[in-house]
Write an enzyme that holds these catalytic residues in place. Structure first.
Site, PDB file in Angstrom:
ATOM      1  CD  GLU A  88      -1.785   2.186   1.440  1.00 41.90           C
ATOM      2  OE1 GLU A  88      -2.193   3.203   0.697  1.00 41.90           O
ATOM      3  OE2 GLU A  88      -1.061   2.547   2.118  1.00 41.90           O
ATOM      4  CG  ASP A 111      -7.272   4.404  -8.422  1.00 42.55           C
ATOM      5  OD1 ASP A 111      -7.292   4.479  -9.367  1.00 42.55           O
ATOM      6  OD2 ASP A 111      -6.830   3.550  -7.597  1.00 42.55           O
ATOM      7  CE  LYS A 115     -19.982   6.956  -6.272  1.00 46.55           C
ATOM      8  NZ  LYS A 115     -20.378   5.612  -6.331  1.00 46.55           N
TER       9      LYS A 115
HETATM   10  C1  LIG Z   1      -5.527   4.696 -12.318  1.00 47.91           C
HETATM   11  S1  LIG Z   1      -4.146   3.398 -11.871  1.00 47.91           S
HETATM   12  C2  LIG Z   1      -2.735   4.215 -12.791  1.00 47.91           C
HETATM   13  C3  LIG Z   1      -1.636   3.349 -13.198  1.00 47.91           C
HETATM   14  C4  LIG Z   1      -0.608   3.834 -13.876  1.00 47.91           C
HETATM   15  N1  LIG Z   1       0.029   4.920 -12.950  1.00 47.91           N
HETATM   16  C5  LIG Z   1      -0.896   4.543 -15.259  1.00 47.91           C
HETATM   17  O1  LIG Z   1      -0.933   5.895 -15.595  1.00 47.91           O
HETATM   18  O2  LIG Z   1      -1.150   3.827 -16.290  1.00 47.91           O
HETATM   19  C6  LIG Z   1      -3.806   3.659 -10.426  1.00 47.91           C
HETATM   20  C7  LIG Z   1      -2.847   2.414  -9.796  1.00 47.91           C
HETATM   21  O3  LIG Z   1      -2.737   2.623  -8.635  1.00 47.91           O
HETATM   22  C8  LIG Z   1      -2.991   1.674  -7.864  1.00 47.91           C
HETATM   23  N2  LIG Z   1      -3.207   1.789  -6.501  1.00 47.91           N
HETATM   24  C9  LIG Z   1      -4.365   2.404  -6.191  1.00 47.91           C
HETATM   25  N3  LIG Z   1      -4.377   2.488  -4.658  1.00 47.91           N
HETATM   26  C10 LIG Z   1      -3.295   2.267  -4.320  1.00 47.91           C
HETATM   27  C11 LIG Z   1      -2.409   2.134  -2.901  1.00 47.91           C
HETATM   28  N4  LIG Z   1      -3.177   2.601  -1.815  1.00 47.91           N
HETATM   29  N5  LIG Z   1      -1.346   1.533  -2.820  1.00 47.91           N
HETATM   30  C12 LIG Z   1      -0.683   0.974  -3.944  1.00 47.91           C
HETATM   31  N6  LIG Z   1      -1.341   0.878  -5.245  1.00 47.91           N
HETATM   32  C13 LIG Z   1      -2.509   1.634  -5.218  1.00 47.91           C
HETATM   33  C14 LIG Z   1      -4.051   0.638  -8.613  1.00 47.91           C
HETATM   34  O4  LIG Z   1      -4.018  -0.550  -8.387  1.00 47.91           O
HETATM   35  C15 LIG Z   1      -3.814   1.037  -9.899  1.00 47.91           C
HETATM   36  O5  LIG Z   1      -2.938   0.067 -10.558  1.00 47.91           O
END
Ligand SMILES: C[S@@+](CC[C@H](N)C(=O)[O-])C[C@H]1O[C@@H](n2cnc3c(N)ncnc32)[C@H](O)[C@@H]1O
Length: 211
Positions: A88, A111, A115
């Site tokens: 994480e 992300d 919301k």
């Molecule tokens: C919208 S995607 C963007 C991926 C990449 N950076 C791109 O632009 O193609 C967000 C990524 O962050 C990861 N992610 C989201 N929250 C996370 C967290 N708390 N810790 C680690 N990874 C996380 C998700 O699994 C996802 O692969």
């Protein structure tokens, strides 16, 4: 000590101790080190690693399938300057990674959790911003992109509020920078992409005084 799950993927054995650069990259710990937070399928991470064999790259991602996919792709392409950590991001940045070790942090399309009820899941908080500044070497930088205008505005305001950071121009010709997998997807959908580049100028309140 690290647990090597695959040749390029590790997990910490002790969650209460920061890992060192030498543990992650024993072959050449002195190389500039970049961090990709939420690296997804690794398109950006691997393109950067291929383009810059003289640097080291660490990708952090929570989804197992994505981490394993990046490892497979790196292995097949014989990219050896990459390491993967399935963990994480907030914990990793706040407690696990070595301070004053990274020349760049890439925060690309985190992300947005738009919301209200999901607000606490958002990655960029004042604590995250301070911890990210602590990870950077002086002159190091954080590069942030988002396709979500209100999330971009909110996260950019928090990042700009850190006194140690100085905002720097980030034009298309500043340096070679690859599109990410999600960036291509959002562009195809016509979403606007915004970016912010901040350089660590001073350290403000020192990491040591906060530990
Ligand atoms: C919208 S995607 C963007 C991926 C990449 N950076 C791109 O632009 O193609 C967000 C990524 O962050 C990861 N992610 C989201 N929250 C996370 C967290 N708390 N810790 C680690 N990874 C996380 C998700 O699994 C996802 O692969």
């Amino acid at each position: 000590m690290l647990d090597w799950i695959e040749p390029l993927e590790f997990a910490p054995l002790d969650c209460f101790r920061r890992v060192s650069v030498a543990e992650m990259f024993p072959d050449r710990p002195e190389a500039p080190l970049e961090l990709d937070l939420g690296c997804g399928d690794g398109g950006f991470l691997l393109a950067m690693a291929r383009q810059h064999p003289e640097r080291n790259f660490l990708g952090v991602e929570r989804l197992l399938g994505r981490v394993r996919k990046v490892c497979r792709r790196a292995w097949r392409s014989e990219i050896s300057n990459v390491r993967l950590l399935r963990l994480e991001t907030s914990y990793t940045v706040n407690w696990l990674l070595p301070r004053e070790a990274f020349t760049r942090i890439h925060l690309l399309f985190p992300d947005p959790w738009p919301k209200k009820k999901h607000e606490e899941r958002r990655l960029v908080t004042p604590q995250f911003v301070r911890a990210a500044a602590d990870l950077l070497v002086p002159g190091g930088e954080i590069l942030f992109k988002s396709d979500h205008p209100s999330y971009f505005a909110e996260a950019a305001a928090l990042l700009r509020a850190e006194p140690a950071f100085v905002e720097t121009d980030w034009g298309p010709d500043a340096f070679p920078y690859f599109e990410t997998d999600f960036e291509r997807r959002w562009k195809a959908e016509g979403k606007p992409i915004q970016g912010l580049r901040l350089v660590l100028a001073t350290r403000g309140m020192s990491a040591a005084s906060r530990s």
